[in-house]
Design a protein around this motif. Sequence first.
Motif, short mmCIF file in Angstrom:
data_model
loop_
_atom_site.label_atom_id
_atom_site.label_comp_id
_atom_site.label_asym_id
_atom_site.label_seq_id
_atom_site.Cartn_x
_atom_site.Cartn_y
_atom_site.Cartn_z
N LYS A 176 0.83 -1.21 0.00
CA LYS A 176 0.00 0.00 0.00
C LYS A 176 0.86 1.26 0.00
O LYS A 176 0.58 2.22 -0.72
N ARG A 225 4.18 12.72 5.01
CA ARG A 225 2.81 12.25 5.31
C ARG A 225 2.76 11.44 6.58
O ARG A 225 3.63 10.62 6.85
N SER A 245 2.55 2.02 -3.49
CA SER A 245 1.68 2.68 -4.47
C SER A 245 1.33 4.10 -4.03
O SER A 245 1.26 5.01 -4.84
N MET A 246 1.14 4.30 -2.72
CA MET A 246 0.80 5.62 -2.21
C MET A 246 1.95 6.62 -2.41
O MET A 246 1.74 7.75 -2.84
#
Length: 183
Positions: A129, A160, A132-133
Motif C-alpha cells: 500500500k 505524510r 503505491s501511495m
Amino acid sequence: MAQNIKVAQPYANAFIQMASGKGSLDKVISDLTNIEAALESKDLVQALSNPLLSVEAKKSMIKSVFQGKIDGKSVNFLLVLCDRGRIDCLETINSLALQMAYKEASVEVATVVSASEMSESQQETLVKKLKSMANVKEVKLDIQTDKSLIGGFTVQIGSRIIDTSIQGQLKKLASHLGASSPE
C-alpha cells in the motif's frame, strides 16, 4: 544522532561516492545495514568513542568486526575514519549515508509505530500500500511498538502521517467535541 551532522555529512557523501563507484547500490545498502546492525552493540560504540583507546586498537577492532562481512573498500573507509579521528561519528555518518543510499535507490523509509507486533503478512500488505501511495520502488519499514496507542498504528512516510491508532481517533473525537485531548 547526537553527533554533529555538519561533521558527519561530508564523510557520508564521501562514503556514498566511494561505494557507488564499486557497483550496485544494493551492495552499498547491504554494507551500511551491516554496519548499522553492528553498531547496535553499545560496547562497540563506546569502545570506538573512547579517547583513551589508540587509533591502532580501534583499527584492529574495526577489522575484527567487519572484515569479510562488508566490502573491503567499506572496511578501508572505516579505517580512514579511525586515522582522521572521526570513528566516534560512525553512527551519524552511517545513518546519513543510509538515508542517501535509500533516496538514490528510490527506497522510502516508513516509520511505523504499532500498538502490537505486526505479522509478516501485515507488514507485506502495508509495504504494498505504501509503495503505491508514495510512488516508489521500495519501502523499508522501521517498526516500533507503543502500547499507549491502544490499538492500530501510525505511519510516517516522507512528510505524510497516517494515524489509524485508537489513541489518535480519541484525540480527533475530543478535538471535534471541543474537549482537551485525553492523555
